[in-house]
Design a protein around this motif. Structure first.
Motif, short mmCIF file in Angstrom:
data_model
loop_
_atom_site.label_atom_id
_atom_site.label_comp_id
_atom_site.label_asym_id
_atom_site.label_seq_id
_atom_site.Cartn_x
_atom_site.Cartn_y
_atom_site.Cartn_z
N PHE A 1 -4.73 -32.65 32.79
CA PHE A 1 -6.03 -33.04 33.34
C PHE A 1 -6.05 -32.87 34.87
O PHE A 1 -6.90 -32.17 35.42
N LEU B 1 -5.70 -29.19 35.95
CA LEU B 1 -6.94 -28.43 35.81
C LEU B 1 -7.91 -28.77 36.93
O LEU B 1 -8.59 -27.89 37.47
N LEU B 2 -7.97 -30.04 37.28
CA LEU B 2 -8.88 -30.44 38.34
C LEU B 2 -8.52 -29.74 39.65
O LEU B 2 -9.38 -29.31 40.41
N PHE C 1 -8.94 -25.61 39.17
CA PHE C 1 -10.29 -25.08 39.02
C PHE C 1 -11.32 -25.79 39.89
O PHE C 1 -12.48 -25.87 39.54
N ARG C 2 -10.86 -26.31 41.03
CA ARG C 2 -11.83 -26.88 41.96
C ARG C 2 -12.74 -25.76 42.45
O ARG C 2 -12.33 -24.59 42.49
N ALA C 3 -13.96 -26.10 42.81
CA ALA C 3 -14.93 -25.07 43.20
C ALA C 3 -14.44 -24.29 44.41
O ALA C 3 -13.96 -24.88 45.38
N LYS C 4 -14.52 -22.96 44.34
CA LYS C 4 -14.19 -22.13 45.50
C LYS C 4 -15.35 -21.19 45.73
O LYS C 4 -15.99 -20.74 44.77
N VAL D 1 -16.42 -17.89 43.58
CA VAL D 1 -15.77 -17.80 42.27
C VAL D 1 -16.66 -18.49 41.24
O VAL D 1 -16.95 -19.67 41.35
N LYS D 2 -17.09 -17.73 40.26
CA LYS D 2 -17.96 -18.29 39.24
C LYS D 2 -17.13 -18.82 38.08
O LYS D 2 -16.05 -18.30 37.80
N ALA D 3 -17.63 -19.86 37.44
CA ALA D 3 -16.88 -20.42 36.31
C ALA D 3 -16.88 -19.43 35.16
O ALA D 3 -17.73 -18.55 35.06
N GLU D 4 -15.89 -19.60 34.27
CA GLU D 4 -15.83 -18.73 33.09
C GLU D 4 -16.78 -19.24 32.01
O GLU D 4 -17.17 -20.40 32.01
#
Ligand code: HEM
Ligand code: CU
Ligand code: CU
Lengths: 569, 236
Positions: free
Chosen positions: B39, B42-43, B46-49, B52-55
């Protein structure tokens, strides 16, 4: 579009007229106003129950002290404070805030209809609820004081004034609880009918947001489980006031009957309050990780599975209450089985984060904290479901810490998560993020410092509902007393940080930045109308239609990273 | 992190409960650490950059679902171990009562404990029974059955060092067992709320060596006790 049932047209003809204060805010049939009434009542009750926790924790840390704002906590005060703290938190905070307030607010808005199907029943539901709260609060002030037989109210203690010494308090307590159930039965009818019959055109079963599903399943669970307890409560009222003997073993009754009926309701009740928070967590993490929910259908199936199983675990609260020892095996198996759908649900949420673009806004922090903290509540429950270990742990502070690790995330974290997320919709303003984060950390850190130590006190053999441990040499050691002082200190810190929330709430309401329709760039229907939504939610000609499931974030075919449900393509 | 660090084990079955607790601790501890570890990782990962768009992952396909279905089968396997442990411990303590060396009565009432144990004849309900209040004298290494009763409301006979706990229900007599090991004085708590005096419903169990216990029995058996006090009176 809403189907027209009974009173529907009249309720909506008047939304063009000027409304008086009374008809707009007090006797309103608007689901949004009723939601606010439930929420405000729940928060006020929460402050009372929090104050009670403050008073009895001070007594435990500093036995015999004159608690500022309360006074000396006598043994009778202590049991009454504990009883009413628990009863209020479950029945007058968790239920109204999570189920009634969020249910009322969100179901019509997220299903794209103009109001509940039965607005007048909805209003009646709140009025009965308010009455129940008034009856409960009144019970603290009657001669003899408030009921002190624990929120589980086991007879014979709860059934006879000569045993509990609160002749009026205990009857008023039962009456208040029974009224509260009536209120939620009325509300539940509305939730189920509205979500089933009044969804926007095009919204199929799998297009319903998870939070709505969860509110729905919670209402169904409540309605299926509460019947036996209402019967039990009426028998208890009769035993108290008419001299019947349903629970009196000397005259042919059976006190353990109550325990079965209570827990047959009580365990599903845990899921009744859990599911709404599970649901809003799903919506929040999806929005702020800009990710489609991982395995949406699996989430629904696990919720159904949990709901069904929850009717077959109740006697894990009664392992040592003299039930046939062979029964314990069955309930151990069912209880451990229920860990599987719940664990799976947590795994699905964690998997949703994979590949996301995670933004740590205040609502997201609360939703993530729910996952992180609820896991502790979940894993510690396994110790208690295992009959052999429960022989020792039953009714110790280990149990207490365990269920606060479920109830606190559910109720308090769930409330803050929901309110910080939907505040812009409810009031049209943004909340202050800095204050929001200060409040978040100021709550979460002390929360763990309150309850982690209580696990250890439980392992050391400390039992619940005892006002002072000086009579027990094993528990009166300075080492254990220091732990109690530590937990109480953490509570004082946590309580003081709540002021930050109220300050933020009020100042944001007055001076917050304008929110616009869809500040979080979310997909679900409530974000397609004005903030706050007008009476009737959308202008009648603009009621939305639905073209896709609710969690289409970061779709590869789209430039933008969200795709609202109501946009045709 | 284990129970015996917090409280001594003074009955023959205390150890099996503590071991079960430890077993569960290891199994769920593993899951807890793995889940929280993944957990938080992952946080962080995959923090917002910017840019970079989410999958886009539905999680509905088989090769994706495995990420949650495998862990969930593993949880099931852990559950089976835990159920096995719980059931055997429970069976030994609550279901299968070994035959006793002595049987005592334990009675809870608002707000005191009374105990009755057989005198020299070894039989309950005879004239030489020894009754005590709030203090229970037992002999180490002797297997006792208790017959638990409640006079008014529910109580719960709990001796934490024995890992013993049993609700006392008015109108019923519930039988259970224990065998104390180490001599000493230990707490009895009432573990079921029983009214405003619940917090003072304390008792003590005194585990004695066989010699001590014999002496105590001698001194407290009713006829003997009476004759001792008569002797004391005449001496005075
Ligand atoms: C504000 C933080 C809270 C603190 C510090 C707290 C603390 C406590 C403590 C120490 C007790 C046990 C007292 C005793 O047995 O002697 C207790 C009981 C209880 N609490 Fe809380 N609590 C909090 C919030 C909540 C919440 C949010 C809920 C549920 C939604 C809740 C539900 C209960 C229940 C059901 C009981 C059992 C009452 C009984 O034994 O009859 N508490 N709380
Ligand atoms: Cu339960
Ligand atoms: Cu008692």
């Amino acid at each position: 579009m809403a189907v027209s049932v009974g009173s529907e047209p009249t309720a909506h003809e008047d939304h063009h007229h000027e409304q008086s204060f009374w008809s707009k805010y007090v006797f309103s049939t608007d689901h949004k106003v009723i939601a606010m009434q439930y929420m405000a009542t729940g928060v006020v009750m929460g402050l009372i129950a929090g104050f009670f926790a403050y008073a009895f924790r001070m007594q435990l840390a500093f036995p015999g002290m004159d608690v500022p704002g309360f006074g000396i906590v006598t043994p009778a005060d202590y049991v009454s404070l504990v009883t009413n703290h628990g009863s209020i938190m479950v029945f007058w905070v968790a239920m109204p805030v999570l189920l009634a307030a969020y249910g009322n607010y969100l179901i019509p808005l997220m299903c794209g209809c103009d109001d509940m199907v039965f607005p007048k029943i909805n209003r009646l539901s709140y009025q009965v609820f308010l009455l129940s709260a008034i009856v409960l609060v009144a019970s603290f002030f009657v001669p003899g004081g408030g009921f002190g037989g624990a929120w589980t109210a086991y007879p014979p203690l709860s059934a006879k004034a000569e045993y509990n010494l609160t002749p009026l308090g205990s009857s008023l307590w039962v009456l208040a609880v029974a009224l509260e159930f009536v209120a939620f039965l009325l509300g539940g009818i509305n939730f189920i009918t509205t979500a089933m019959n009044s969804r926007a055109p095009g919204m199929k079963m799998y297009d319903i947001p998870v939070v709505i599903w969860m509110l729905l399943i919670a209402s169904i669970l409540f309605m299926l489980s509460v019947g036996p307890l209402i019967a039990a409560a009426i028998m208890l009222l009769f035993d108290q006031n008419l001299g019947t003997a349903f629970y009196d073993p000397n005259r042919g009754g059976d006190p353990v009957l109550w325990q079965h009926l209570f827990w047959f309701f009580g365990h599903p009740e845990v899921y009744v309050v859990l599911l709404p928070t599970i649901g809003l967590t799903a919506d929040i993490i999806s929005v702020f990780s800009r990710k489609k929910l991982f395995a949406y259908r699996t989430i629904l199936y696990t919720a159904f599975g949990t709901g069904i199983l929850s009717f077959f675990v109740w006697a894990h609260h009664q392992f040592i209450s003299g039930i046939d020892p062979r029964m314990a095996h069955i309930f151990t198996v069912t209880t451990l089985l229920i860990s599987i759908p719940i664990a799976e649900m947590m795994f699905v949420y964690i998997a949703t984060l994979y590949g996301g673009s995670i933004r740590f806004t205040t609502p997201m922090l609360w939703a993530l904290a729910f996952i992180g903290e609820f896991l502790i509540g979940g894993v510690t429950g396994i110790f208690l479901g295992a009959s052999g270990a429960d022989i020792y742990l039953h009714d110790t502070y280990f149990v207490l810490a365990h269920f606060h690790y479920t109830f606190f995330p559910i109720t308090i974290i769930g409330f803050y998560g929901g309110i910080t997320y939907w505040f812009p919709k409810m009031f049209g303003k943004m909340m202050n993020e800095t204050l929001g984060k200060i409040h978040f950390w100021g709550t979460i850190i002390p929360f763990n410092f309150i309850f982690i130590p209580l696990f250890f006190l439980g392992m050391a053999g400390q039992h619940r509902r005892i006002y002072n441990f000086e009579h027990f040499p094993e528990l009166a050691t300075p080492g254990l007393q220091n732990i109690r002082v530590f937990a109480t200190t953490a509570l004082l810190i946590m309580l003081s940080f709540q002021l930050v929330f109220f300050y933020n709430f009020i100042t944001s309401l007055r001076k917050g930045k304008k929110a616009g329709k869809n500040p979080w760039k979310a997909n679900t229907l409530e974000w397609t109308t004005e903030s706050p939504p007008p009476h009737g939610n959308w202008p009648p000609s603009e009621l939305p239609s639905v073209y896709r499931p609710p969690y289409e974030y970061s779709h590869p075919d789209r430039e933008e990273d969200y795709w609202p449900q109501n946009v045709p393509n | 992190m284990i129970i015996q660090d917090w409280l001594a084990q003074v009955s023959t079955y205390a150890g099996s409960i503590d071991d079960l607790f430890a077993l569960i601790g290891v199994l769920v501890g593993f899951w807890f650490i793995v889940s929280e570890g993944v957990f938080f990782w992952l946080l962080y990962r995959f923090r917002a950059k910017d840019g970079v768009k989410a999958e886009y992952i539905t999680g509905e396909e088989k090769h994706q679902k495995r990420w949650v279905s495998w862990p969930h089968y593993l949880v099931l396997i852990c559950d089976i171990f835990i159920i096995y442990g719980a059931v055997t411990v429970w069976y030994d303590i609550k279901q299968d009562l070994p035959s006793p060396d002595a049987t005592i009565r334990v009675i809870g009432q608002q707000w005191a404990w009374s105990f009755v144990q057989p005198g020299a004849d070894g039989e309950l309900g005879t004239a030489d029974d020894i009754a005590t209040v709030d203090e229970l004298y037992v002999e180490s290494g002797k297997l006792y059955h208790y017959q638990l009763e409640a006079r008014d409301v529910m109580h719960d006979f709990s001796v934490p060092v024995f890992r013993l706990k049993q609700d006392a229900i008015p109108g019923r007599v519930i039988t259970g067992w224990f065998e104390p090991t180490t001599p000493g004085s230990y707490d009895i708590q009432c573990a079921e709320i029983c009214g405003i005096g619940h917090g003072v419903m304390a008792g003590t169990v005194i585990v004695q060596t066989p010699e001590e216990h014999k002496a105590w029995m001698m001194a407290n058996t009713p006829q003997v006790r009476d004759s001792i006090s008569i002797a004391a009176n005449t001496a005075r």
